[in-house]
Design a protein around this motif. Sequence first.
Motif, short mmCIF file in Angstrom:
data_model
loop_
_atom_site.label_atom_id
_atom_site.label_comp_id
_atom_site.label_asym_id
_atom_site.label_seq_id
_atom_site.Cartn_x
_atom_site.Cartn_y
_atom_site.Cartn_z
N LEU A 72 0.82 -1.20 0.00
CA LEU A 72 0.00 0.00 0.00
C LEU A 72 0.86 1.26 0.00
O LEU A 72 0.59 2.21 -0.73
N LYS A 73 1.91 1.26 0.82
CA LYS A 73 2.78 2.44 0.88
C LYS A 73 3.55 2.61 -0.41
O LYS A 73 3.75 3.74 -0.89
N SER A 74 4.01 1.51 -0.99
CA SER A 74 4.73 1.58 -2.26
C SER A 74 3.85 2.20 -3.34
O SER A 74 4.28 3.10 -4.08
N ALA A 75 2.60 1.75 -3.45
CA ALA A 75 1.69 2.29 -4.47
C ALA A 75 1.38 3.76 -4.21
O ALA A 75 1.28 4.56 -5.15
N VAL A 101 13.74 -6.44 8.47
CA VAL A 101 13.80 -5.94 7.09
C VAL A 101 12.54 -5.16 6.76
O VAL A 101 12.60 -4.09 6.14
N ALA A 102 11.39 -5.68 7.15
CA ALA A 102 10.13 -4.97 6.90
C ALA A 102 10.15 -3.59 7.56
O ALA A 102 9.67 -2.61 6.98
N GLY A 119 12.88 -0.64 -1.75
CA GLY A 119 11.81 -1.46 -1.21
C GLY A 119 11.00 -2.18 -2.27
O GLY A 119 10.01 -2.82 -1.96
N GLN A 120 11.42 -2.08 -3.54
CA GLN A 120 10.70 -2.75 -4.63
C GLN A 120 11.49 -3.91 -5.21
O GLN A 120 11.10 -4.45 -6.25
N MET A 164 9.82 0.03 5.48
CA MET A 164 8.85 1.06 5.81
C MET A 164 9.52 2.36 6.21
O MET A 164 9.01 3.45 5.93
N HIS A 165 10.70 2.25 6.85
CA HIS A 165 11.42 3.47 7.22
C HIS A 165 11.93 4.20 5.97
O HIS A 165 11.83 5.43 5.87
N ARG A 166 12.47 3.44 5.00
CA ARG A 166 12.93 4.09 3.77
C ARG A 166 11.77 4.73 3.02
O ARG A 166 11.91 5.81 2.45
#
Length: 871
Positions: free
Chosen positions: A288-291, A344-345, A330-331, A349-351
């Motif tokens: 969701l954050k990536s999109a 890692v997750a 993150g992709q 999310m931090h990046r």
Amino acid sequence: MVKAHIVNHTHWDREWYFTSADALVLSEQLFTEVIEELQAHPEANFVLDGQLSILDDYVALYPEKMDDIKKLIADKQLFIGPWFTQTDAFFAHGESILRNAMIGIFDSKKYGDYMEIGYLPDTFGFNAQMPTLLSQAGFDNIIFWRGIHLGEHVQSTYFKWSGLGDAAQIYAINMPQGYGTGMLLEPTTAYVDGRLDPAIDFIAKYSATQEVLIPSGNDQLNIITNFAEKLAEINKMGRHSYELSTYQDFIAYAKTLPDLEEYRGEFRSPVLARVHKTIGSSRMNIKLKSAELEQKLLTRIEPLLVIAKASGIPISERLLMHTWKKLLEGQAHDSLAGCVSDPVAEDIMHRMKEADELCDSIENTIVKKIADDLQLEANEILIFNTELATFNGYKEVQVITKNKQINFPECPDATIVQSEYIESREDVLEETPAGNRFIEEPGYYVLQVRLKIEIPGLGYRVLTFENSEKALEEMTAMTDVSISNPFYKIGFQDGAIHLETATGEKHPTFIELEDDANAGDTYDFSPLANDAPRDFRFTKATTEKSSQVERLILTGDHALPFDLEDRLTQNGKQGDLSVKMTLELHHDSALLHCNLEVNNQIQSHRLRLKINTDVKTDTNIASLPFGYIERKPGVPANWQDTYSEMPVDIEPLEQSVTLTNETKSCTIFTRGIKEYQQSGDQLALTLLATTGQLGKPNLAYRPGRASGDTTKKGHVLIPAESAQLIGHHTFSLAICLDSRSFDEHETAQHSRQFNQTTVSYQRQAYNYFLHRLDNKIQKTEQKRGLKRTLQLSDIPKSYLVSACHPSYYEADKYIIRIENPTNTPQKIDPSHLTKGNITLVNALEEPITNQDFIIPAYDAITIRLPLKKET
């Protein structure tokens, strides 16, 4: 006898169950040893996994190694790039995949040549438009592993792969046994007879060629020392001919092969390797954050940077690339897929948080500097249009005002759709030239105002509001539980959501929520034996209405089994699952907007949104980069005889999925929801699939070993508690029902409409922290003399622009990419783009020939335009 091209490489996961910091520590010695081995053996070569980020990390530690690295690259001993990271090929936006190549290649040039290969050795399958994307990035080939079904897709491991259209075709080199086929390269009979020769025999059987490719490497594996000596010994033992080679040499050989098979379609079949068909809902917070960041970069930041350059605001494209890198890290295939450990997750999310902050700060800087130069008054709103066509429709803008008694003379139908009052504060410090004093700061409203407005393409205008005797129209709470517009009427009755279209078609139970157990891991959903899905029922309904917008707000709070054990126990522990669904209709739109707020307090379950479309069809159509793919649901009988995991018909989408027949269609548009399943006329979209384990063995859909190394010798099962996603999550989608069959161009237009964004800014003194940097962006004495209206573009609305960003290579130019997601070529009129000279380029900004300005079917055209500074 077969000639084996043996290529020494490493597959370097930047992060997985170990973090990128762990990988950096590993690389500190290993990459140094690679350099030393290559220098000691000029005949040797090594592939550094096709992603530049790992080399950048190493050089940050050892800048003195730069000259050594450059020489090894120039001498064709070390091969780097082309990607920045090893991209996921299903859950990253097509433009993100292009940025990954564009930025990787841009940065590679500081080292020298990059590997001109679409090298993706471990990605979990490939969308059908990878040939189109790779062609856009200047590649005519790909080397890959997962997703192929030899004997069904193609007979040979070496073939030609076409995109959905006819223009993009690349050479495809498949590694059917993976990138570790010839790992270790031990000059022993056990290795040659047990691993190497059987692999060569297998590939030769399918390829029917005299030469085959054997990659020799594995995860985080060092360079093989004394490679030539070991190869000489192996040549004395084996049944074939073995030689040190490169990927480039083998691709050159493959291009000479006559009558190569041709294939068009995706690679998502788990035959020789798992592709994790249900990984599209793992760690949904990452997806969701990536999109969200993709859309922020594509629809706000990149076009705003073009406007900034035209306005004389010098923000470097390097800052843009730096922001993209935070997202692209993150992709990578493991990262975006979500099959990673909890640390890692957290890093991912931090990046992404950093990327989000960079986006906000870039936008804040641009809009405030323009507003300052225009010397906007407090009752003026600066509104941007980041699309290239003139916008004429509704926008929502933020307005800060002392009271609601205002109006917009140019927008008489303005409506307040959201309102917040900020109370006054006492003893507030005010700094004045005469000294400091303490005052009472007045209260104010933060309003979201929806208004109809025309804004020039790729530009801005200033809108004024005034004090008025009466307040603007607001959303009003109503007692009924139905909403409507010219397209739909929606109601809530007896716990069910009913929908009726303007043509009288009725859907008595249109939208449902279903929850069931997830006995899987971060790689795959798995049903729990003897568990039954549970319907989630809404228990309360309210409505809010205005002349332009109507909302139906549904809420429900249910006690459900807390974990897997509780699912099978009558009196087991329970936890809360709360959902708020807002269905919103706009008077001028055929899109039904659906927003969900989920408070998840239970574990190991899957929550799905189900749409009962009433469209009778046995296929579905999902979007992918620059096009659409048709899929037919179903699972083959006796799948265990062929597949390494069940080829379950749970599928990925980029931004939409459609059911259609000759008389009607239903399309669902999503933001970050990446997984769907068709069952008859029903579409189910996965919102959450939570779990507490990185990898588990013997799942219902995936028998045998656990994925993620967790059941290898010496390994342990790794808990992944954060993958339970306890807490609040929001989801956004839109639904469009049509009394006509599916139309590709119109669906793409609806998708653009759903993702339209509004950038607005107000210079006001009530709150300097509504925009984080407002208080720190200093006014300049020098004025740019900007006009109160700016227009850089006025292309036809029918042109579908997938990208607009500053040129990476020429400071006075910018790039636009126009896509054609239909099966018919589209001609572009260059006079609609600019009055100056334009250049047709690929995504790398390399000039190409296309004199007719025709976009092939399911493809795109990239154009570099002069940037005219407006003053």
